[in-house]
Write an enzyme that holds these catalytic residues in place. Structure first.
Site, PDB file in Angstrom:
ATOM      1  N   MET A  47     -23.230 -17.193 -40.365  1.00  7.04           N
ATOM      2  CA  MET A  47     -23.039 -15.737 -40.322  1.00  7.04           C
ATOM      3  C   MET A  47     -21.574 -15.372 -40.185  1.00  7.04           C
ATOM      4  SD  MET A  47     -26.166 -14.691 -37.806  1.00  7.04           S
ATOM      5  CE  MET A  47     -25.485 -13.147 -37.234  1.00  7.04           C
TER       6      MET A  47
ATOM      7  N   HIS B 102     -24.400  -6.766 -32.474  1.00  7.95           N
ATOM      8  CA  HIS B 102     -24.495  -7.531 -31.225  1.00  7.95           C
ATOM      9  C   HIS B 102     -25.509  -8.669 -31.260  1.00  7.95           C
ATOM     10  CE1 HIS B 102     -22.524  -3.801 -29.702  1.00  7.95           C
ATOM     11  NE2 HIS B 102     -21.788  -4.743 -29.160  1.00  7.95           N
ATOM     12  N   GLY B 103     -26.333  -8.723 -32.330  1.00  9.32           N
ATOM     13  CA  GLY B 103     -27.380  -9.750 -32.373  1.00  9.32           C
ATOM     14  C   GLY B 103     -26.832 -11.141 -32.621  1.00  9.32           C
ATOM     15  N   CYS B 104     -27.640 -12.161 -32.296  1.00  9.28           N
ATOM     16  CA  CYS B 104     -27.243 -13.558 -32.528  1.00  9.28           C
ATOM     17  C   CYS B 104     -27.852 -14.110 -33.808  1.00  9.28           C
ATOM     18  CB  CYS B 104     -27.697 -14.444 -31.370  1.00  9.28           C
ATOM     19  SG  CYS B 104     -26.666 -14.282 -29.910  1.00  9.28           S
ATOM     20  N   ILE B 105     -28.805 -13.411 -34.388  1.00  6.49           N
ATOM     21  CA  ILE B 105     -29.535 -13.991 -35.520  1.00  6.49           C
ATOM     22  C   ILE B 105     -29.111 -13.327 -36.829  1.00  6.49           C
ATOM     23  CG2 ILE B 105     -31.828 -14.467 -36.479  1.00  6.49           C
ATOM     24  CD1 ILE B 105     -31.254 -15.885 -33.839  1.00  6.49           C
TER      25      ILE B 105
END
Lengths: 178, 105
Positions: A47, B102-105
């Site tokens: 990502m 802010h997400g990790c995925i």
């Protein structure tokens, strides 16, 4: 009117921060909490444009094996930190952890929370990391020891590697063992 | 916080280069931000992603996870990474004019 003169350029960072460019993550455990951290870290690397290799070894291989990916469970036995019903609940006595269905129950509870956070099931996650340009490999020593063949693995698993091959692929990056 | 002028608009950016008010955004601004991220031309597919991110941000207050983005915008993972090479999460958010997700995925 010359609009170019009105544009202000992007501010330059005070100093170029050193960035991680590549990670190679070894997944050696086959429990849910053994598999997910490696997957989350590899996906998170992609990502952010970081090159990511995943090397599955020992029971970690189940994360990339046909038909076993989504059967991975939390161990309620020998897990000294296990609490019920939530992270701040009561310590689960070892003997209760032995009861049939306890692992399945704990796993289903955690999977619900994971779904809420958009953490995919293992099979979907593995494919997602592969589609994102991450590379997935299986450890040759374990494949031989477990009497497995390349056909036992999902297509996202690129090839079976020796330790030497792995170090070659990992050159110039960080190695993380989980 | 830093004020920059892009496409004749004075815009506020945070320390990491994300716009602080997503309502100030327009496609002309996106083109400039995209160029800074190394994306020379914004296609309809880029805009599909950007608009989805903006809608999510407007309703939920945070950008979507990559998983939601690919499942619900109709842009598959592989294409998403081709559209925003070098890391779609932050790049697309920056070009979309929303805050850092802010997400990790």
């Amino acid at each position: 009117m010359n609009t170019a003169s009105l544009e202000s350029p992007a501010p330059k960072p005070a100093r170029e921060k050193e960035r991680i460019k590549k990670v190679s993550i070894v997944v050696s455990k086959g429990s849910l909490d053994g598999v997910y951290p490696g997957l989350i870290m590899a996906n998170g690397a992609r990502m952010d444009g970081i090159e990511a290799n995943l090397f599955f070894t020992f029971f970690g291989l189940y994360a990339v094996m046909n038909g076993y990916q989504d059967k991975i469970q939390i161990s309620t036995v020998g897990n000294a930190a296990m609490r019920v019903p939530g992270a701040k609940g009561f310590r689960l006595p070892t003997l209760l952890g032995l009861l049939p269905g306890m692992s399945a129950f704990a796993t289903s509870m955690m999977k619900k929370e994971m779904e809420r956070l958009d953490i995919p099931p293992v099979s979907e996650f593995v494919q997602m990391i592969s589609d994102a340009g991450g590379h997935l490999y299986a450890c040759k020593a374990t494949v031989d020891m477990f009497h497995l063949a390349p056909g036992d693995f999902v297509p996202a698993m690129e090839r079976v590697l020796t330790v030497g091959d792995f170090y070659e692929l990992a050159a110039g990056g960080e190695i993380i063992f989980t | 916080m830093a004020i920059r002028t892009i496409a004749n608009k004075a815009l506020d950016f945070d320390a990491e280069g994300f716009m602080t008010n997503f309502k100030d955004w327009d496609v002309e601004i996106a083109k400039t931000l995209a160029a800074e991220e190394g994306i020379a031309t914004l296609t309809d597919r880029h805009l599909t992603v950007l608009n989805f991110m903006r809608r999510e941000f407007e309703t939920k207050g945070d950008g979507p996870s990559i998983r939601r983005l690919t499942k619900e915008s109709g842009v598959p993972t592989k294409e998403l990474y081709e559209l925003f090479p070098g890391g779609p999460a932050k790049k697309a958010a920056r070009i979309a004019g929303i805050k850092k997700p802010h997400g990790c995925i």
